[in-house]
Design an enzyme around this catalytic site. Structure first.
Site, short mmCIF file in Angstrom:
data_model
loop_
_atom_site.label_atom_id
_atom_site.label_comp_id
_atom_site.label_asym_id
_atom_site.label_seq_id
_atom_site.Cartn_x
_atom_site.Cartn_y
_atom_site.Cartn_z
N SER A 1 38.70 50.15 35.22
CA SER A 1 38.20 51.43 36.03
C SER A 1 37.41 52.30 34.76
O SER A 1 37.46 52.57 33.76
CB SER A 1 39.44 52.29 36.31
N ILE B 1 34.69 61.24 28.40
CA ILE B 1 33.97 61.35 29.60
C ILE B 1 34.57 62.31 30.55
O ILE B 1 33.74 63.17 31.05
CB ILE B 1 33.79 60.05 30.26
N CYS C 1 48.05 61.39 33.13
CA CYS C 1 47.79 62.87 33.15
C CYS C 1 49.26 63.58 33.10
O CYS C 1 50.17 63.03 33.56
CB CYS C 1 46.85 63.33 34.54
N THR D 1 42.72 53.64 26.95
CA THR D 1 42.27 53.77 25.76
C THR D 1 43.09 54.38 24.54
O THR D 1 44.16 55.11 25.14
CB THR D 1 40.86 54.72 25.86
#
Length: 371
Positions: free
Chosen positions: A90, A144, A203, A265
Site C-alpha cells: 500500500s 509522505i 496510528c 516501514t
C-alpha cells in the site's frame, strides 16, 4: 530517488494556490511561485488528486477485459482468486497515476495480481511538508504523510477508476478511533468493487493514546468492533516497531482477522550533510528497501510461528529470490514496494522470477490452495 510516474508522492511541492501539495511528475509539468507553466493551473491540481498534465483516462468497466493469464496459475487467498503470488505494498504504486503515464497498455500487463490502494483516512490529508524522501544505502526514508482525498472523494472519484483494473482490489484504511474505523470499513466493504479491506493499525488511538498495532488488547478490541461489519476478508497490517509482532498477530486472529500483512516501514532518521538539518522535513520517517529485508523475514517467521493466519510478506523485495525467502518463511503472498519506484514493472518481473524457482514453506498454509 523518486519514481517519476506518481507512485511515491516524493516530488511534492507546495501548491501555489496555498492548499496542500502537488506532485511535479503528474500534476505539473512545471511550477513556479506564480503558477504553472504548461499543464493544468495549480488551482485545479489538488494535493491529493490526480493532476492535469495529461487527460484523464477511461476504460472498460469489465476488469477481465485485459486479463491475459493462464488459468492454471490461479492462487486462492482468503477466497480471492489471484493469478500469481505478488501484489503491491500500500502507498507504493498509484495505479491511476501510472495509467495516465503508461496508458491502457498498463491494464494488459498489470504488474500485480491484486491491487492495494493507498491508505484512505476519513477526511482528506495533504501529506507532510517536502522534503519527503531521502535515499540511504540499500534503501530510502520516506515521510509522505498519507496524502489522500478522504473517504467520500475516494469512493466517488477513485474507486470507479480502480475498479477498471484487471485484478481484485484491496482498500487500505486507517483512523485514529474505532468510530472512524467503523465508518471506513462499513463504507468500503459494501462496495462490490472491493474484494477485501486492509486495516493499517499504525496510528495512535486518540481515546487511549496507544498505538493500536503495538498493543494486542487494542488490536483485539478494534477487530471485535469491525469483524461484524463485513463478510469480506479483513487483512491487518502490522507495524515492525514493536518487540512482539506475534502477539499482535494472535490478537488479530482471535478477533476474526482473515490475514495479516507485514512489515510496514521501520522508524528512521537521517541528517543532510550539506545543511546539517534533518534530511526529511518532518525530522523522521520510515525506512524501506533492501536494507529492511532481513528484519522483515525474521518478523514474518515469528508471526508465522505464533499465528495460523495467511501472511502477506513484504520489506525490501526486489527479485524472485527475495520473494522466495518470504514464502519459505511462511508467507502465502508477497508485496513489492520500494522496488516499484525504480522499476514500475517490478511486480511482474518478481512474479516471473518466482515462478521459475521452488521454495518450501516452513509453515504450510492450509488456507492457500494452488489449482
Amino acid at each position: 530517488m523518486a519514481c517519476g510516474f506518481g507512485a511515491c508522492f516524493g516530488c511534492a511541492v507546495p501548491n501555489p494556490n496555498g492548499t496542500g501539495y502537488i506532485r511535479l511528475c503528474v500534476d505539473g509539468p512545471v511550477t513556479s511561485a506564480g503558477g504553472t507553466v504548461g499543464g493544468t493551473p495549480p488551482e485545479e491540481a489538488l494535493a491529493t488528486g490526480r493532476g492535469g498534465g495529461s487527460p484523464a483516462v477511461t476504460g472498460p468497466a469489465d476488469r477481465d477485459a485485459y486479463v491475459d493469464q493462464p488459468a492454471d496459475q490461479t492462487v486462492s487467498f482468503c477466497g480471492i482468486e489471484l493469478t500469481h503470488r505478488v501484489i503491491n505494498a500500500s502507498g507504493t504504486y498509484d495505479a491511476i497515476a501510472a495509467r495516465k503515464v503508461f496508458g491502457d497498455e498498463l491494464l494488459g500487463d498489470f504488474p500485480f495480481s491484486a491491487f492495494v490502494s493507498k491508505t484512505i483516512t476519513p477526511e482528506p490529508r495533504p501529506g507532510n511538508e517536502p522534503q519527503r524522501i531521502w535515499e540511504t544505502p540499500a534503501g530510502m526514508i520516506n515521510s509522505i504523510g498519507l496524502p489522500n482525498k478522504g473517504l467520500e472523494r475516494f469512493l466517488d472519484e477513485d474507486l470507479p477508476r480502480l475498479a477498471e483494473l484487471p485484478v481484485p482490489l484491496i482498500v487500505s484504511v486507517m483512523a485514529t478511533n474505532r468510530e472512524d474505523f467503523e465508518r471506513l470499513v462499513s463504507a468500503v466493504a459494501e462496495r462490490d468493487e472491493v474484494a477485501a479491506t486492509e486495516l493499517n493499525i499504525s496510528c495512535p488511538n486518540v481515546h487511549s493514546g496507544l498505538i493500536v498495532g503495538e498493543q494486542p488488547s487494542e488490536t483485539a478490541a478494534l477487530l471485535e468492533v469491525l469483524r461484524p461489519l463485513t463478510q469480506k476478508p479483513l487483512i491487518v497490517k502490522l507495524t515492525p516497531n514493536i518487540a512482539d509482532p506475534g502477539g499482535v498477530a494472535v490478537a488479530a486472529e482471535e478477533g476474526g482477522a482473515d490475514a495479516v500483512s507485514l512489515i510496514n516501514t521501520l522508524k528512521a532518521s537521517a541528517i543532510d550533510p550539506a545543511s546539517g538539518n534533518p534530511a526529511v522535513a518532518a525530522g523522521h520517517g520510515g525506512l524501506s528497501g533492501p536494507a529492511v529485508r532481513p528484519i522483515a523475514v525474521q518478523q514474518l517467521r515469528a508471526v508465522a510461528a505464533a499465528a495460523r493466519l495467511p501472511l502477506i510478506g513484504m520489506g525490501g523485495i526486489s527479485s524472485g529470490a527475495d520473494a522466495g525467502e518470504f514464502l519459505a518463511a511462511g508467507a502465502s503472498l508477497v508485496a513489492v514496494g520500494t522496488e516499484s519506484f525504480r522499476d514500475p514493472r517490478a511486480g511482474k518481473r518478481v512474479a516471473e522470477e518466482l515462478e521459475s524457482a521452488s521454495f518450501e514453506s516452513e509453515h504450510p498454509d492450509p488456507v492457500l490452495d494452488l489449482e
